[in-house]
Design an enzyme around this catalytic site. Structure first.
Site, PDB file in Angstrom:
ATOM      1  N   ASP A  11      28.083  30.048  18.728  1.00  0.00           N
ATOM      2  CA  ASP A  11      29.051  31.100  18.406  1.00  0.00           C
ATOM      3  C   ASP A  11      30.428  30.455  18.387  1.00  0.00           C
ATOM      4  OD1 ASP A  11      30.344  33.437  17.919  1.00  0.00           O
ATOM      5  OD2 ASP A  11      29.570  34.517  19.652  1.00  0.00           O
ATOM      6  N   ASP A 105      30.083  32.833  11.607  1.00  0.00           N
ATOM      7  CA  ASP A 105      30.414  31.985  12.750  1.00  0.00           C
ATOM      8  C   ASP A 105      29.332  31.966  13.825  1.00  0.00           C
ATOM      9  OD1 ASP A 105      30.749  34.629  13.470  1.00  0.00           O
ATOM     10  OD2 ASP A 105      32.418  34.228  14.811  1.00  0.00           O
ATOM     11  N   GLU A 106      28.119  32.370  13.507  1.00  0.00           N
ATOM     12  CA  GLU A 106      27.111  32.518  14.549  1.00  0.00           C
ATOM     13  C   GLU A 106      25.734  32.230  13.973  1.00  0.00           C
ATOM     14  OE1 GLU A 106      25.816  35.940  17.821  1.00  0.00           O
ATOM     15  OE2 GLU A 106      27.141  36.435  16.153  1.00  0.00           O
TER      16      GLU A 106
END
Length: 492
Positions: A11, A105-106
């Site tokens: 993350d 983003d993960e």
């Protein structure tokens, strides 16, 4: 459940805001808020400096400004975020063929699928540590990594590691770790489920276990109750699934002032349909069902849908379907949000011949221009996400994140890139009363000078984003056998 912590969850830390801080030296270490800047704008993400004031994603921007009056409030630059996300996802793909992106983003990674013979806790720690180093070298940004024997626990571990950390949860102690956590921590437990459990006196995962499976089945139903009880017991058998299939593509606009003029509403819907179709084509997809979303002046939300005879990515077909759906909705009292989406996605098109004939007959028809304020995009939150994201993703979800206005560059919105014929690259700090204030700096420079110009200054123009990391830097960081020993990291 796995006997080794070989599920990795990455993350990126405060992704949008961190990108802006990396790109703008004058904002490093200062509160930064990214989101829609209009009266109904919503926070997409906030830097950790801004979070200390209570600012968080999905908060109204007006409230965020009150909490952190000295924060830099910027519009998102989604093209930049997507490019950096692609770099990060390529690094993850080098670890394993099983990478499950959740948003920009993960992502989850199945390390065992990458090297089954090295699927040990020590190897997972080494890979996680070097992954973080490689991401920093390639992007200048930080990410937090969680390692565990399941997706649920790996995500919990990365959350505990934030910001810029790594944590491993060894298999065997799941129940003790989960017991004090709020029940909302469990996958599949949203606000409605949490409220049902709260009314029954259940607020933590430990209390969920003590209530027993039978009570959860009574409260939540057979399937959902059994799933929540298994998760509370630390049992999560969900595999890491690469290439998660996007179920829909959509775009939304939230307006500063309620729109009552019917011609303006038609114009906005047509524009949304064109943007939605463009995103379909960029993704190489098509869809059968066109969906119109209308949020009225009183916050009630209506959706109308029409299923076509075959999948399409044609802007004219989507536009005409959205226009037909709009005729089913009364907008006379005002509209605060409009959205157009396409679902039932496929990888090919099968245009209906009658639809093609209809669009040809209308090819010369133009949509009348309607003057007025440009829309300011509203947001849902995503993991990263997207929501996981945009999250995101993915992208985070339907394209409803704040700030991607059609006239963004011409409006000199705060945070956008500009270029001056003599002074070089910079970014907009603010504008108003016919003036625009620009700070001239680069990602690899010291904080730069500020200058103010007329908005129509011939030497000032929209600029291109600069790379956060100069070419060639960080290329020597490797993630392979024998590439180094990891430093000490927290083990839960």
């Amino acid at each position: 459940m796995r006997g080794q912590p070989t599920v990795l969850h990455l993350d990126m830390d405060a992704f949008y805001a961190s990108v802006e801080q990396a790109a703008k030296p004058s904002l490093r270490g200062k509160p930064v808020i990214v989101g829609g800047l209009g009266p109904r704008g919503v926070v997409a993400t906030a830097s950790y400096e801004a979070r200390r004031f209570g600012v968080h994603s999905a908060m109204p921007m007006a409230q965020a400004r009150r909490l952190a009056p000295h924060a830099a409030c910027l519009v998102p630059r989604f093209g930049v975020y997507r490019g950096i996300s692609e770099t990060v996802m390529r690094l993850l793909a080098e670890l394993s063929p099983l990478v499950e992106p959740l948003s920009l983003d993960e992502a989850f990674v199945d390390l065992a699928a990458g090297d089954p013979g090295a699927a040990t806790a020590d190897e997972a720690l080494r890979v996680g540590t070097l992954l973080r180093a490689r991401i920093r070298a390639a992007t200048g940004l930080t990410g937090s990594v969680g390692l565990a024997g399941s997706k649920m626990l790996a995500k919990i571990a990365s959350e505990r590691a934030k910001p810029d950390g790594l944590e491993l949860i060894p298999p065997g102690g799941e129940r003790d770790l989960l017991a004090p956590l709020p029940v909302r921590t469990l996958p599949g437990v949203g606000p409605a489920t949490a409220e049902t459990l709260r009314r029954a006196g259940i607020g933590t995962i430990g209390e969920t276990l003590r209530a027993g499976e039978d009570e959860l089945l009574r409260l939540l139903g057979k399937a959902h109750g059994a799933s929540v009880f298994a998760m509370a017991s630390g049992v999560d058998e969900r595999p890491v699934v690469p290439d998660r299939d996007t179920k829909s593509v959509s775009v939304e606009d939230t307006f500063d002032v309620d729109v009552t003029d019917r011609a303006r509403v038609r114009f906005e819907v047509a524009g949304l349909a064109d943007r939605c179709a463009r995103r379909l084509r960029e993704a190489g997809r098509s869809g059968r069902t066109v969906v119109l979303k209308v949020r009225r002046y009183d916050f009630t939300t209506l959706t109308r849908s029409e299923t076509l005879r075959g999948p399409t990515d044609d802007p004219a077909v989507v536009r005409e379907a959205a226009a037909r759906l709009l005729e089913l909705v009364d907008t006379t009292e005002g509209v605060r949000l409009l959205g157009v989406g396409v679902s039932g996605l496929a990888d090919f098109t099968q245009e209906d011949l009658f639809a093609q004939a209809a669009q040809a007959a209308r090819a010369d028809r133009t949509v009348p221009a309607v003057h007025g304020a440009q829309p300011v995009h509203g947001a849902q939150a995503g993991p990263e996400r997207p929501a996981g994201e945009d999250a995101g993703a993915a992208e985070p979800s339907p394209e409803s994140t704040p700030g991607e206005g059609r006239a963004a560059a011409r409006s000199w919105l705060p945070g956008l890139d500009v270029a001056h014929a003599r002074l070089g690259p910079g970014w907009v700090q603010g504008s108003g009363l016919g003036r625009v204030t620009v700070r001239f700096e680069r990602p690899d420079s010291t904080p730069g000078p500020v200058r103010t110009f007329s908005v129509d200054d011939p030497e000032l123009a929209p600029g291109e984003p600069l790379p956060l990391v100069p070419d060639g830097e960080g290329s020597g960081v490797l993630i392979g056998p024998g590439s180094g020993e990891p430093p000490e990291v927290p083990v839960g």
